[in-house]
Design a protein around this motif. Structure first.
Motif, PDB file in Angstrom:
ATOM      1  N   ASP A  12       0.830  -1.206   0.000  1.00  0.00           N
ATOM      2  CA  ASP A  12       0.000   0.000   0.000  1.00  0.00           C
ATOM      3  C   ASP A  12       0.866   1.258   0.000  1.00  0.00           C
ATOM      4  O   ASP A  12       0.572   2.231  -0.703  1.00  0.00           O
ATOM      5  CB  ASP A  12      -0.935   0.012   1.211  1.00  0.00           C
ATOM      6  N   ILE A  13       1.936   1.236   0.775  1.00  0.00           N
ATOM      7  CA  ILE A  13       2.856   2.382   0.827  1.00  0.00           C
ATOM      8  C   ILE A  13       3.531   2.581  -0.528  1.00  0.00           C
ATOM      9  O   ILE A  13       3.577   3.699  -1.049  1.00  0.00           O
ATOM     10  CB  ILE A  13       3.901   2.191   1.954  1.00  0.00           C
ATOM     11  N   PHE A  14       4.044   1.518  -1.100  1.00  0.00           N
ATOM     12  CA  PHE A  14       4.700   1.612  -2.406  1.00  0.00           C
ATOM     13  C   PHE A  14       3.742   2.106  -3.477  1.00  0.00           C
ATOM     14  O   PHE A  14       4.106   2.943  -4.301  1.00  0.00           O
ATOM     15  CB  PHE A  14       5.298   0.258  -2.811  1.00  0.00           C
ATOM     16  N   ARG A  15       2.527   1.616  -3.463  1.00  0.00           N
ATOM     17  CA  ARG A  15       1.530   2.055  -4.448  1.00  0.00           C
ATOM     18  C   ARG A  15       1.283   3.550  -4.331  1.00  0.00           C
ATOM     19  O   ARG A  15       1.185   4.252  -5.337  1.00  0.00           O
ATOM     20  CB  ARG A  15       0.217   1.305  -4.241  1.00  0.00           C
ATOM     21  N   ASP A  16       1.183   4.018  -3.111  1.00  0.00           N
ATOM     22  CA  ASP A  16       0.921   5.443  -2.887  1.00  0.00           C
ATOM     23  C   ASP A  16       2.124   6.299  -3.286  1.00  0.00           C
ATOM     24  O   ASP A  16       1.986   7.255  -4.048  1.00  0.00           O
ATOM     25  CB  ASP A  16       0.565   5.669  -1.416  1.00  0.00           C
ATOM     26  N   VAL A  17       3.292   5.960  -2.791  1.00  0.00           N
ATOM     27  CA  VAL A  17       4.493   6.755  -3.055  1.00  0.00           C
ATOM     28  C   VAL A  17       4.855   6.748  -4.536  1.00  0.00           C
ATOM     29  O   VAL A  17       5.207   7.785  -5.108  1.00  0.00           O
ATOM     30  CB  VAL A  17       5.686   6.269  -2.200  1.00  0.00           C
ATOM     31  N   LEU A  18       4.780   5.585  -5.161  1.00  0.00           N
ATOM     32  CA  LEU A  18       5.190   5.459  -6.553  1.00  0.00           C
ATOM     33  C   LEU A  18       4.061   5.770  -7.530  1.00  0.00           C
ATOM     34  O   LEU A  18       4.265   5.756  -8.742  1.00  0.00           O
ATOM     35  CB  LEU A  18       5.733   4.050  -6.813  1.00  0.00           C
ATOM     36  N   ASP A  19       2.884   6.050  -7.003  1.00  0.00           N
ATOM     37  CA  ASP A  19       1.704   6.368  -7.811  1.00  0.00           C
ATOM     38  C   ASP A  19       1.424   5.266  -8.840  1.00  0.00           C
ATOM     39  O   ASP A  19       1.237   5.530 -10.030  1.00  0.00           O
ATOM     40  CB  ASP A  19       1.864   7.731  -8.489  1.00  0.00           C
ATOM     41  N   SER A  30      12.669  -4.906  -5.977  1.00  0.00           N
ATOM     42  CA  SER A  30      13.807  -4.017  -5.738  1.00  0.00           C
ATOM     43  C   SER A  30      13.771  -2.817  -6.682  1.00  0.00           C
ATOM     44  O   SER A  30      12.926  -2.747  -7.578  1.00  0.00           O
ATOM     45  CB  SER A  30      15.119  -4.777  -5.934  1.00  0.00           C
ATOM     46  N   VAL A  31      14.727  -1.928  -6.502  1.00  0.00           N
ATOM     47  CA  VAL A  31      14.815  -0.743  -7.356  1.00  0.00           C
ATOM     48  C   VAL A  31      14.974  -1.133  -8.821  1.00  0.00           C
ATOM     49  O   VAL A  31      14.538  -0.408  -9.706  1.00  0.00           O
ATOM     50  CB  VAL A  31      15.957   0.210  -6.926  1.00  0.00           C
ATOM     51  N   ALA A  32      15.568  -2.288  -9.086  1.00  0.00           N
ATOM     52  CA  ALA A  32      15.757  -2.748 -10.467  1.00  0.00           C
ATOM     53  C   ALA A  32      14.417  -3.078 -11.138  1.00  0.00           C
ATOM     54  O   ALA A  32      14.329  -3.064 -12.364  1.00  0.00           O
ATOM     55  CB  ALA A  32      16.658  -3.977 -10.498  1.00  0.00           C
ATOM     56  N   GLN A  44      10.688   8.970   0.741  1.00  0.00           N
ATOM     57  CA  GLN A  44       9.248   8.975   0.982  1.00  0.00           C
ATOM     58  C   GLN A  44       8.763   7.619   1.489  1.00  0.00           C
ATOM     59  O   GLN A  44       7.925   7.556   2.401  1.00  0.00           O
ATOM     60  CB  GLN A  44       8.502   9.366  -0.290  1.00  0.00           C
ATOM     61  N   ILE A  45       9.275   6.551   0.921  1.00  0.00           N
ATOM     62  CA  ILE A  45       8.910   5.203   1.368  1.00  0.00           C
ATOM     63  C   ILE A  45       9.335   4.997   2.814  1.00  0.00           C
ATOM     64  O   ILE A  45       8.554   4.522   3.646  1.00  0.00           O
ATOM     65  CB  ILE A  45       9.534   4.138   0.443  1.00  0.00           C
ATOM     66  N   VAL A  46      10.560   5.355   3.130  1.00  0.00           N
ATOM     67  CA  VAL A  46      11.064   5.160   4.489  1.00  0.00           C
ATOM     68  C   VAL A  46      10.248   5.983   5.490  1.00  0.00           C
ATOM     69  O   VAL A  46       9.867   5.467   6.552  1.00  0.00           O
ATOM     70  CB  VAL A  46      12.565   5.514   4.583  1.00  0.00           C
ATOM     71  N   LEU A  47       9.946   7.216   5.171  1.00  0.00           N
ATOM     72  CA  LEU A  47       9.137   8.040   6.083  1.00  0.00           C
ATOM     73  C   LEU A  47       7.765   7.418   6.309  1.00  0.00           C
ATOM     74  O   LEU A  47       7.262   7.377   7.444  1.00  0.00           O
ATOM     75  CB  LEU A  47       8.997   9.459   5.544  1.00  0.00           C
ATOM     76  N   ASN A  64      21.306   2.793   1.841  1.00  0.00           N
ATOM     77  CA  ASN A  64      21.588   1.584   1.056  1.00  0.00           C
ATOM     78  C   ASN A  64      20.342   0.775   0.717  1.00  0.00           C
ATOM     79  O   ASN A  64      20.450  -0.350   0.230  1.00  0.00           O
ATOM     80  CB  ASN A  64      22.585   0.701   1.812  1.00  0.00           C
ATOM     81  N   LEU A  65      19.174   1.340   0.957  1.00  0.00           N
ATOM     82  CA  LEU A  65      17.929   0.610   0.730  1.00  0.00           C
ATOM     83  C   LEU A  65      17.710   0.353  -0.751  1.00  0.00           C
ATOM     84  O   LEU A  65      17.707   1.278  -1.569  1.00  0.00           O
ATOM     85  CB  LEU A  65      16.750   1.404   1.290  1.00  0.00           C
ATOM     86  N   ARG A  66      17.535  -0.926  -1.096  1.00  0.00           N
ATOM     87  CA  ARG A  66      17.344  -1.306  -2.495  1.00  0.00           C
ATOM     88  C   ARG A  66      16.248  -2.343  -2.693  1.00  0.00           C
ATOM     89  O   ARG A  66      15.928  -2.679  -3.822  1.00  0.00           O
ATOM     90  CB  ARG A  66      18.648  -1.887  -3.072  1.00  0.00           C
ATOM     91  N   SER A  67      15.670  -2.872  -1.578  1.00  0.00           N
ATOM     92  CA  SER A  67      14.684  -3.942  -1.744  1.00  0.00           C
ATOM     93  C   SER A  67      13.654  -3.978  -0.617  1.00  0.00           C
ATOM     94  O   SER A  67      13.887  -3.451   0.475  1.00  0.00           O
ATOM     95  CB  SER A  67      15.375  -5.303  -1.808  1.00  0.00           C
ATOM     96  N   VAL A  68      12.550  -4.622  -0.921  1.00  0.00           N
ATOM     97  CA  VAL A  68      11.510  -4.833   0.081  1.00  0.00           C
ATOM     98  C   VAL A  68      12.054  -5.719   1.196  1.00  0.00           C
ATOM     99  O   VAL A  68      11.761  -5.503   2.372  1.00  0.00           O
ATOM    100  CB  VAL A  68      10.249  -5.440  -0.569  1.00  0.00           C
ATOM    101  N   ARG A  69      12.870  -6.689   0.843  1.00  0.00           N
ATOM    102  CA  ARG A  69      13.451  -7.577   1.855  1.00  0.00           C
ATOM    103  C   ARG A  69      14.204  -6.778   2.937  1.00  0.00           C
ATOM    104  O   ARG A  69      14.103  -7.060   4.126  1.00  0.00           O
ATOM    105  CB  ARG A  69      14.386  -8.589   1.213  1.00  0.00           C
ATOM    106  N   GLN A  70      14.940  -5.752   2.513  1.00  0.00           N
ATOM    107  CA  GLN A  70      15.659  -4.920   3.470  1.00  0.00           C
ATOM    108  C   GLN A  70      14.685  -4.194   4.407  1.00  0.00           C
ATOM    109  O   GLN A  70      14.952  -4.053   5.597  1.00  0.00           O
ATOM    110  CB  GLN A  70      16.537  -3.909   2.745  1.00  0.00           C
TER     111      GLN A  70
END
Length: 76
Positions: A12-19, A30-32, A44-47, A64-70
């Motif tokens: 839900d957070i990713f959907r909102d932040v990334l529109d 991941s970012v890739a 924005q995701i971290v906040l 260094n955040l690059r993935s949901v796993r992190q």
């Protein structure tokens, strides 16, 4: 809260932040996988994650955040 419930909240957070309302994430997302996930989106995701889960992410983790796993590793 189960791992799946955490992923649902993160989604839900990713959907909102990334529109991207159709976005589906997994632990391996991941970012890739998403060109919209840039440094501004990371902040924005971290906040949003910090507010949603009442946590504080260490600066070095954010940098260094690059993935949901992190993110999942940070959650209680």
């Amino acid at each position: 809260m189960t791992r799946e419930e955490k992923i649902t909240r993160l989604q839900d957070i990713f959907r909102d932040v990334l529109d991207r309302p159709e976005l589906r994430i997994t632990e391996n997302f991941s970012v890739a996988d998403c060109p919209e996930w840039d440094s501004v989106a990371t902040v924005q995701i971290v906040l949003a994650v910090e507010a949603a889960f009442n946590i504080r992410a260490p600066t070095e983790v954010v940098a260094n955040l690059r993935s949901v796993r992190q993110l999942l590793e940070l959650l209680p």
